[in-house]
Design a protein around this motif. Sequence first.
Motif, PDB file in Angstrom:
ATOM      1  N   GLU A   1       0.821  -1.229   0.000  1.00 28.42           N
ATOM      2  CA  GLU A   1       0.000   0.000   0.000  1.00 28.42           C
ATOM      3  C   GLU A   1       0.849   1.271   0.000  1.00 28.42           C
ATOM      4  OE1 GLU A   1      -1.339  -2.450   2.568  1.00 28.42           O
ATOM      5  OE2 GLU A   1      -2.296  -3.128   0.709  1.00 28.42           O
ATOM      6  N   THR A   2       2.153   1.118  -0.110  1.00 31.19           N
ATOM      7  CA  THR A   2       3.016   2.302   0.040  1.00 31.19           C
ATOM      8  C   THR A   2       3.254   3.009  -1.293  1.00 31.19           C
ATOM      9  OG1 THR A   2       4.092   1.261   1.911  1.00 31.19           O
ATOM     10  CG2 THR A   2       5.298   3.056   0.860  1.00 31.19           C
ATOM     11  N   ASP A   3       3.277   4.342  -1.213  1.00 33.67           N
ATOM     12  CA  ASP A   3       3.584   5.142  -2.397  1.00 33.67           C
ATOM     13  C   ASP A   3       5.096   5.431  -2.402  1.00 33.67           C
ATOM     14  OD1 ASP A   3       3.803   6.982  -4.418  1.00 33.67           O
ATOM     15  OD2 ASP A   3       2.865   8.631  -3.293  1.00 33.67           O
ATOM     16  N   PHE A   4       5.786   4.829  -3.349  1.00 34.90           N
ATOM     17  CA  PHE A   4       7.241   4.991  -3.400  1.00 34.90           C
ATOM     18  C   PHE A   4       7.673   6.152  -4.308  1.00 34.90           C
ATOM     19  CE2 PHE A   4       6.614   0.590  -2.099  1.00 34.90           C
ATOM     20  CZ  PHE A   4       7.550   0.441  -1.085  1.00 34.90           C
ATOM     21  N   SER A   5       6.678   6.874  -4.862  1.00 35.81           N
ATOM     22  CA  SER A   5       7.034   7.902  -5.859  1.00 35.81           C
ATOM     23  C   SER A   5       7.953   9.021  -5.337  1.00 35.81           C
ATOM     24  CB  SER A   5       5.775   8.485  -6.511  1.00 35.81           C
ATOM     25  OG  SER A   5       4.976   9.081  -5.532  1.00 35.81           O
ATOM     26  N   PRO A   6       7.939   9.360  -4.022  1.00 33.63           N
ATOM     27  CA  PRO A   6       8.881  10.401  -3.582  1.00 33.63           C
ATOM     28  C   PRO A   6      10.346  10.022  -3.814  1.00 33.63           C
ATOM     29  CG  PRO A   6       7.187  10.032  -1.911  1.00 33.63           C
ATOM     30  CD  PRO A   6       7.026   8.943  -2.943  1.00 33.63           C
ATOM     31  N   PHE A   7      10.610   8.736  -4.063  1.00 39.04           N
ATOM     32  CA  PHE A   7      11.986   8.309  -4.302  1.00 39.04           C
ATOM     33  C   PHE A   7      12.559   8.891  -5.600  1.00 39.04           C
ATOM     34  CE2 PHE A   7      15.185   5.038  -5.578  1.00 39.04           C
ATOM     35  CZ  PHE A   7      16.073   5.298  -4.535  1.00 39.04           C
ATOM     36  N   ARG A   8      11.666   9.383  -6.453  1.00 36.63           N
ATOM     37  CA  ARG A   8      12.101   9.951  -7.735  1.00 36.63           C
ATOM     38  C   ARG A   8      13.178  11.029  -7.554  1.00 36.63           C
ATOM     39  NH1 ARG A   8      10.479  14.083 -11.245  1.00 36.63           N
ATOM     40  NH2 ARG A   8      10.367  13.485 -13.435  1.00 36.63           N
ATOM     41  N   ILE A   9      13.003  11.876  -6.545  1.00 36.89           N
ATOM     42  CA  ILE A   9      13.959  12.967  -6.330  1.00 36.89           C
ATOM     43  C   ILE A   9      15.338  12.393  -5.998  1.00 36.89           C
ATOM     44  CG2 ILE A   9      14.506  14.977  -4.895  1.00 36.89           C
ATOM     45  CD1 ILE A   9      11.395  15.182  -4.447  1.00 36.89           C
ATOM     46  N   GLY A  10      15.339  11.399  -5.099  1.00 35.93           N
ATOM     47  CA  GLY A  10      16.609  10.772  -4.713  1.00 35.93           C
ATOM     48  C   GLY A  10      17.270  10.096  -5.901  1.00 35.93           C
ATOM     49  N   PHE A  11      16.468   9.407  -6.707  1.00 37.24           N
ATOM     50  CA  PHE A  11      17.008   8.730  -7.887  1.00 37.24           C
ATOM     51  C   PHE A  11      17.627   9.737  -8.847  1.00 37.24           C
ATOM     52  CE2 PHE A  11      15.953   7.348 -12.335  1.00 37.24           C
ATOM     53  CZ  PHE A  11      17.014   6.459 -12.463  1.00 37.24           C
ATOM     54  N   ARG A  12      16.906  10.802  -9.145  1.00 37.26           N
ATOM     55  CA  ARG A  12      17.400  11.775 -10.129  1.00 37.26           C
ATOM     56  C   ARG A  12      18.643  12.520  -9.623  1.00 37.26           C
ATOM     57  NH1 ARG A  12      13.480  13.434 -14.834  1.00 37.26           N
ATOM     58  NH2 ARG A  12      12.476  11.431 -15.077  1.00 37.26           N
ATOM     59  N   THR A  13      18.739  12.689  -8.312  1.00 38.03           N
ATOM     60  CA  THR A  13      19.945  13.311  -7.758  1.00 38.03           C
ATOM     61  C   THR A  13      21.154  12.416  -8.034  1.00 38.03           C
ATOM     62  OG1 THR A  13      18.608  14.273  -6.032  1.00 38.03           O
ATOM     63  CG2 THR A  13      20.979  14.242  -5.637  1.00 38.03           C
ATOM     64  N   ILE A  14      20.967  11.125  -7.836  1.00 34.78           N
ATOM     65  CA  ILE A  14      22.073  10.190  -8.067  1.00 34.78           C
ATOM     66  C   ILE A  14      22.433  10.153  -9.560  1.00 34.78           C
ATOM     67  CG2 ILE A  14      22.675   7.726  -8.014  1.00 34.78           C
ATOM     68  CD1 ILE A  14      21.151   7.620  -5.297  1.00 34.78           C
ATOM     69  N   VAL A  15      21.428  10.185 -10.419  1.00 32.12           N
ATOM     70  CA  VAL A  15      21.679  10.202 -11.878  1.00 32.12           C
ATOM     71  C   VAL A  15      22.557  11.397 -12.251  1.00 32.12           C
ATOM     72  CG1 VAL A  15      20.579  10.546 -14.137  1.00 32.12           C
ATOM     73  CG2 VAL A  15      19.582   8.952 -12.496  1.00 32.12           C
ATOM     74  N   GLY A  16      22.263  12.545 -11.649  1.00 29.10           N
ATOM     75  CA  GLY A  16      22.975  13.775 -11.985  1.00 29.10           C
ATOM     76  C   GLY A  16      24.418  13.796 -11.510  1.00 29.10           C
ATOM     77  N   ARG A  17      24.788  12.825 -10.658  1.00 28.90           N
ATOM     78  CA  ARG A  17      26.170  12.804 -10.172  1.00 28.90           C
ATOM     79  C   ARG A  17      27.132  12.159 -11.156  1.00 28.90           C
ATOM     80  NH1 ARG A  17      25.065  10.350  -4.513  1.00 28.90           N
ATOM     81  NH2 ARG A  17      23.814  12.006  -3.598  1.00 28.90           N
ATOM     82  N   ILE A  18      26.597  11.471 -12.154  1.00 30.13           N
ATOM     83  CA  ILE A  18      27.491  10.855 -13.148  1.00 30.13           C
ATOM     84  C   ILE A  18      27.377  11.666 -14.441  1.00 30.13           C
ATOM     85  CG2 ILE A  18      28.078   8.758 -14.420  1.00 30.13           C
ATOM     86  CD1 ILE A  18      26.458   7.173 -12.414  1.00 30.13           C
ATOM     87  N   PRO A  19      28.371  12.479 -14.771  1.00 30.74           N
ATOM     88  CA  PRO A  19      28.253  13.279 -15.986  1.00 30.74           C
ATOM     89  C   PRO A  19      28.164  12.383 -17.234  1.00 30.74           C
ATOM     90  CG  PRO A  19      30.065  14.048 -14.613  1.00 30.74           C
ATOM     91  CD  PRO A  19      29.619  12.739 -14.040  1.00 30.74           C
ATOM     92  N   CYS A  20      27.329  12.791 -18.192  1.00 31.82           N
ATOM     93  CA  CYS A  20      27.221  12.067 -19.465  1.00 31.82           C
ATOM     94  C   CYS A  20      28.380  12.518 -20.338  1.00 31.82           C
ATOM     95  CB  CYS A  20      25.935  12.422 -20.200  1.00 31.82           C
ATOM     96  SG  CYS A  20      24.490  12.236 -19.202  1.00 31.82           S
ATOM     97  N   LYS A  21      29.108  11.553 -20.825  1.00 37.37           N
ATOM     98  CA  LYS A  21      30.316  11.900 -21.572  1.00 37.37           C
ATOM     99  C   LYS A  21      30.002  12.110 -23.059  1.00 37.37           C
ATOM    100  CE  LYS A  21      35.045  10.290 -22.127  1.00 37.37           C
ATOM    101  NZ  LYS A  21      36.092   9.435 -21.576  1.00 37.37           N
ATOM    102  N   VAL A  22      30.329  13.310 -23.538  1.00 40.26           N
ATOM    103  CA  VAL A  22      30.115  13.660 -24.950  1.00 40.26           C
ATOM    104  C   VAL A  22      31.493  13.904 -25.571  1.00 40.26           C
ATOM    105  CG1 VAL A  22      29.046  15.327 -26.533  1.00 40.26           C
ATOM    106  CG2 VAL A  22      27.980  14.878 -24.311  1.00 40.26           C
ATOM    107  N   CYS A  23      31.799  13.253 -26.693  1.00 37.63           N
ATOM    108  CA  CYS A  23      33.115  13.417 -27.325  1.00 37.63           C
ATOM    109  C   CYS A  23      32.987  14.229 -28.607  1.00 37.63           C
ATOM    110  CB  CYS A  23      33.706  12.054 -27.677  1.00 37.63           C
ATOM    111  SG  CYS A  23      33.865  10.981 -26.246  1.00 37.63           S
ATOM    112  N   LEU A  24      33.771  15.295 -28.694  1.00 34.93           N
ATOM    113  CA  LEU A  24      33.811  16.105 -29.914  1.00 34.93           C
ATOM    114  C   LEU A  24      34.977  15.596 -30.762  1.00 34.93           C
ATOM    115  CD1 LEU A  24      33.410  19.611 -28.221  1.00 34.93           C
ATOM    116  CD2 LEU A  24      31.657  18.365 -29.485  1.00 34.93           C
ATOM    117  N   ALA A  25      34.652  14.993 -31.905  1.00 33.47           N
ATOM    118  CA  ALA A  25      35.692  14.369 -32.734  1.00 33.47           C
ATOM    119  C   ALA A  25      35.714  15.022 -34.112  1.00 33.47           C
ATOM    120  CB  ALA A  25      35.413  12.868 -32.865  1.00 33.47           C
ATOM    121  N   GLY A  26      36.889  15.149 -34.682  1.00 30.79           N
ATOM    122  CA  GLY A  26      36.998  15.735 -36.025  1.00 30.79           C
ATOM    123  C   GLY A  26      38.420  16.219 -36.247  1.00 30.79           C
ATOM    124  N   HIS A  27      38.704  16.607 -37.480  1.00 37.01           N
ATOM    125  CA  HIS A  27      40.061  17.007 -37.849  1.00 37.01           C
ATOM    126  C   HIS A  27      40.418  18.373 -37.240  1.00 37.01           C
ATOM    127  CE1 HIS A  27      43.235  16.894 -41.316  1.00 37.01           C
ATOM    128  NE2 HIS A  27      43.738  16.496 -40.155  1.00 37.01           N
TER     129      HIS A  27
END
Length: 294
Positions: free
Chosen positions: A105-131
Motif C-alpha cells: 500500500e506504500t507510495d514509493f514515488s517520492p523516491f524519484r527525487i533521490g534517484f534523479r539526484t544520483i543520476v545527476g552525479r554521473i556526468p554524461c560523456k560527450v566526445c567532440l571528434a573531427g580534424h
Amino acid sequence: MIREIHIFKDGLTLFEDVIVPNKDLDTSAVMDLVSASARKLQEWKIDSMEIERYRFVYMNSHDTQFIITMDRQASLQKVSEALMSLVSKFMTAFEKILESEEWKETDFSPFRIGFRTIVGRIPCKVCLAGHGGTGKTTLLELATLPSKGPPQEYIPTFFGDKALLKADFDPYIFSMFDLGGQDRFVQEWGKIIRAGSMVVIVTDSTEENIEWTKRVAYPVLKSELPYARVIAIANKQDLKGALSPEQVSKLLDVPAYGMQANKAEFREQWLRLLKALAFEEIDFNIVSEIMDSV
Ligand SMILES: Nc1nc2c(ncn2[C@@H]2O[C@H](COP(=O)(O)OP(=O)(O)OP(=O)(O)O)[C@@H](O)[C@H]2O)c(=O)[nH]1
Ligand SMILES: [Mg+2]
C-alpha cells in the motif's frame, strides 16, 4: 548515462522512472528476463547484462530487485556505485516497510527525487571528434564559456581537453571531451574517449574534411565506441562553398546539423541539439551502424 530504473518485488512494480525511453526493445519482456536473474542474486551482489546498445545493471536486496538501464558504452563502474548508493538510500527510507506487508500500500514515488539526484552525479560523456581546425574547441567554448564568446583564432588543442557543462538538461550534466584533431593526436583518442555515451563529429563542411573523417576518425570511433550515439555538425556554414547539412549527412551516413560555432548567437541552437541528442529527440545514428561503404 543512466536512462531508467525499475524496482520490483514479488513480480509487482514498486517504482519506476524512465528518463530516456528505450524505443528499440520490448521493455517489459527485458524487465521480466532481468528481474528473474536479479531474484537469484545474493544480497548486495551486483550483476549486469547487455542487449544491443543497452546495459542492465541489477541488484537484489530484501527480496526486492533494483534494475538500472544505462548506455552500454558508459562506465559500468560508476553506475554500479550509483546503484549501491541508490539501494542504500532506498533501504534507509523503506526497509521497515519492505519487511512487513505494508509495502503493497506504500507510495514509493517520492523516491524519484533521490534517484534523479544520483543520476545527476554521473556526468554524461560527450566526445567532440573531427580534424584539426574544424571547430571542436570553438564548440566547447561556445557551450561552456558563454560570457567569453567563442574563440576567433585557431589554437590547435594539444592531446585533448574537457569541461563540465551544466545547462537545462536536468537531471543530466555533461562532460564534454574536446579531442585534439591533428593527425598526431588521433592515435591517442582511444585513451580519452572510453565510456563516451555520445559522439559529435565536427566537420567544416568540405569534401576533403569529410574524406579525412571517414578514413581516419571512423576506424577509431568504430573500434572504441561502437554503441555510442552519434550526430555530425556541418560547421562553417557561413563559408562559401560549404556543403549543406543534408549533403554532409549523406556523405557521412550520420545525421548532420548546420552550425556557425564562432558566432555567439548559435549557442542556444547548439545547447538544444545536445539536449535533444541526450533525450533522443532528434535523428542520430549508432557508431557501429554507420555503413562501411560510405
Ligand atoms: N568562418 C567560420 N569559422 C569558424 C566557425 N567555427 C569555428 N571557426 C573558426 O575555425 C577555427 C577552428 O578552431 P578550433 O575550434 O580551435 O579547431 P579545433 O577543431 O578545436 O582544432 P584542433 O584542436 O586542432 O583539433 C577558429 O579560428 C574558429 O574561430 C564557423 O562556423 N565559421
Ligand atoms: Mg581544439
